[in-house]
Write a protein that holds these residues in place. Structure first.
Motif, short mmCIF file in Angstrom:
data_model
loop_
_atom_site.label_atom_id
_atom_site.label_comp_id
_atom_site.label_asym_id
_atom_site.label_seq_id
_atom_site.Cartn_x
_atom_site.Cartn_y
_atom_site.Cartn_z
N GLN A 322 29.68 16.19 4.76
CA GLN A 322 30.37 15.51 3.67
C GLN A 322 30.95 14.16 4.09
OE1 GLN A 322 30.15 16.33 0.61
NE2 GLN A 322 29.14 18.30 0.98
N TRP A 323 31.02 13.88 5.39
CA TRP A 323 31.60 12.63 5.85
C TRP A 323 30.65 11.88 6.78
CZ3 TRP A 323 35.89 11.24 3.32
CH2 TRP A 323 36.51 12.25 2.58
N PHE A 324 29.38 12.23 6.69
CA PHE A 324 28.34 11.65 7.53
C PHE A 324 27.44 10.77 6.65
CE2 PHE A 324 24.43 11.89 10.16
CZ PHE A 324 24.97 11.67 11.42
N ALA A 325 26.84 9.74 7.24
CA ALA A 325 25.92 8.88 6.48
C ALA A 325 24.56 9.58 6.39
CB ALA A 325 25.78 7.53 7.17
N LEU A 326 24.27 10.13 5.24
CA LEU A 326 23.05 10.93 5.04
C LEU A 326 21.98 10.06 4.38
CD1 LEU A 326 24.81 14.14 3.68
CD2 LEU A 326 24.03 13.73 6.02
N TRP A 327 21.47 9.06 5.11
CA TRP A 327 20.49 8.15 4.53
C TRP A 327 19.29 8.91 4.00
CZ3 TRP A 327 23.84 4.81 4.16
CH2 TRP A 327 24.49 4.17 5.20
N ALA A 328 18.87 8.56 2.79
CA ALA A 328 17.73 9.23 2.16
C ALA A 328 17.25 8.43 0.97
CB ALA A 328 18.11 10.65 1.71
N GLY A 329 15.93 8.31 0.85
CA GLY A 329 15.35 7.70 -0.33
C GLY A 329 15.27 8.68 -1.48
N THR A 330 14.87 8.19 -2.63
CA THR A 330 14.85 9.05 -3.82
C THR A 330 13.84 10.18 -3.70
OG1 THR A 330 13.27 7.53 -4.87
CG2 THR A 330 15.63 7.19 -5.35
N GLY A 331 12.86 10.05 -2.82
CA GLY A 331 11.87 11.11 -2.64
C GLY A 331 12.18 12.06 -1.51
N TRP A 332 13.48 12.24 -1.19
CA TRP A 332 13.84 13.00 0.02
C TRP A 332 13.38 14.45 -0.03
CZ3 TRP A 332 17.32 13.43 -3.96
CH2 TRP A 332 18.06 14.61 -4.08
N ARG A 333 13.22 15.02 -1.22
CA ARG A 333 12.80 16.41 -1.33
C ARG A 333 11.37 16.62 -0.80
NH1 ARG A 333 17.30 19.36 -1.53
NH2 ARG A 333 18.47 19.20 -3.47
N ARG A 334 10.63 15.55 -0.64
CA ARG A 334 9.25 15.65 -0.15
C ARG A 334 9.17 15.67 1.38
NH1 ARG A 334 5.16 16.53 -4.09
NH2 ARG A 334 5.94 15.67 -6.06
N ALA A 335 10.28 15.43 2.06
CA ALA A 335 10.27 15.45 3.53
C ALA A 335 10.00 16.87 4.02
CB ALA A 335 11.58 14.93 4.08
N ARG A 336 9.17 16.99 5.08
CA ARG A 336 8.79 18.30 5.60
C ARG A 336 8.95 18.32 7.13
NH1 ARG A 336 2.81 18.85 4.36
NH2 ARG A 336 2.88 16.58 4.63
N PRO A 337 9.29 19.48 7.68
CA PRO A 337 9.40 19.59 9.14
C PRO A 337 8.04 19.82 9.79
CG PRO A 337 10.04 21.66 8.14
CD PRO A 337 9.75 20.71 6.99
N VAL A 338 7.19 18.81 9.69
CA VAL A 338 5.83 18.88 10.25
C VAL A 338 5.63 17.67 11.16
CG1 VAL A 338 4.94 20.13 8.25
CG2 VAL A 338 4.83 17.62 8.30
N PRO A 339 4.65 17.72 12.06
CA PRO A 339 4.40 16.56 12.93
C PRO A 339 4.16 15.29 12.13
CG PRO A 339 3.22 18.46 13.74
CD PRO A 339 3.78 18.86 12.40
N ALA A 340 4.58 14.17 12.71
CA ALA A 340 4.44 12.88 12.03
C ALA A 340 2.99 12.59 11.69
CB ALA A 340 5.02 11.78 12.91
#
Length: 351
Positions: A322-340
């Motif tokens: 709640q007090w951290f800079a959580l940078w994210a674009g509008t499509g953040w829900r598309r981010a996945r924990p997979v290799p780059a």
């Protein structure tokens, strides 16, 4: 030109403060795209170590991004709209506003100080000496002399812009390409003037307008979260698309655990653009810090960023998003924990 000749037309955004790592840059480049190191907020010695590690990991081209300090900027008007004593007083007042939150978190707030150079001269010398394939600039427009000196070493120069006026200014300094950033981008808006309200034009319209105004290759950034969107942006005239938020959950990224958790936490439901964290406009997940202080921070980077650093570090240590800079674009829900490499290849497949 590197950005128009990629095997996969995808550029990994430079993300300062930890997410961009040599491992991530090399992985994006090895996947056929163009990986980037984030040189902002690093001193020259630390950046040199990261460059050496990328060279050790890949034979593919990669880039380094540098923040342009006010002392080296040729675009923003001087004196700045907020400068001198008025600037110092505004930063100090914002620091006072944060004092109660800092006390509650056990954080120390730095005193409001003057601009710094972000080790500018040494880092410019470094990228020339290391012959980094691509160097990009954000937060300002270096002099033509600096740009030409870098180019003479064989390095290609890219400048981040947010509208046609900025694109024309960069083209007038003989840059090799533009990173055209739209309003949906996560993290900082790359306006050349810190006090400027950036264009709200959709990325497709912005790319089209820039391509009509200047004859330079374009990397399009901001909210490109699906192969279909990437294909549309490319059809609008972009030579490549740039992604940052999509890479934040990749194992190669140095994204802080608090940030990683927040990106997949369903309690975070929106993003907003704010100056509250750094004094420059930047898009973050909406949290308590943003709700409490949005609209109160002056347009004063890097001073505000220094003032809030202790609070952000305390939040990280307490694992409090709640007090951290959580940078994210509008499509953040598309981010996945997979290799780059998976992210780059999937996005590039349709573009």
């Amino acid at each position: 030109m590197v950005v128009s000749e990629l095997d996969v037309p995808v550029v990994g955004a430079p993300m300062a403060g930890g997410p961009s790592t040599p491992e991530l840059a090399a992985a994006v480049s090895d996947a056929g795209g163009l990986g980037f190191l984030a040189g902002g907020m690093l001193d020259a010695a630390a950046l040199q170590e990261q460059i050496a590690e990328v060279w050790a990991r890949t034979e593919r081209p990669f880039g380094v991004n540098l923040f342009v300090p006010a002392t080296a900027d040729t675009y923003a008007p001087r004196p700045r709209p907020l400068d001198g004593t008025a600037r110092a007083m505004a930063v100090s007042a914002y620091r006072d506003r944060l004092a109660a939150d800092a006390a509650r978190l056990g954080a120390e707030l730095a005193e409001a100080g003057p601009d710094d150079t972000d080790d500018w001269d040494r880092k410019v010398d470094l990228v020339i000496r290391e012959r980094v394939p691509v160097v990009s600039f954000t937060f300002g427009l270096p002099s033509g002399d600096v740009i030409h000196e870098i180019q003479r070493s064989g390095t290609q120069v890219v400048v981040t812009v947010t509208d046609v006026e900025e694109a024309r200014a960069a083209a007038g300094h003989d840059v090799d390409a533009l990173c055209v950033q739209g309003p949906d981008a996560g993290g900082h808006r790359g306006t050349l003037d810190e006090s400027k309200e950036p264009s709200g034009d959709d990325l497709l319209d912005l790319v089209s307008s820039v391509r009509s105004a200047v004859a330079l290759p374009v990397v399009a950034a901001g909210g490109v979260a699906t192969p279909e969107r990437a294909a549309r942006v490319r059809a609008a005239g972009a030579d490549a698309v740039q992604i940052g938020t999509l890479l934040l959950l990749c194992p190669e990224a140095g994204t802080h655990l608090v940030h990683r958790r927040a990106l997949t936490d369903p309690s975070f439901t929106d993003t907003a653009v704010t100056r509250a964290f750094s004094g420059r406009l930047a898009r973050s997940l909406v949290n308590d810090f943003l709700r409490a202080h949005d609209g109160h921070a002056p347009a004063a980077y890097p001073e505000v960023n220094k003032v809030t650093r202790g609070l952000r570090r305390a939040a990280a240590a307490a694992e409090d998003p709640q007090w951290f800079a959580l940078w994210a674009g509008t499509g953040w829900r598309r981010a996945r924990p997979v290799p780059a490499a998976v992210v780059v290849r999937d996005l590039g497949a349709a573009s």
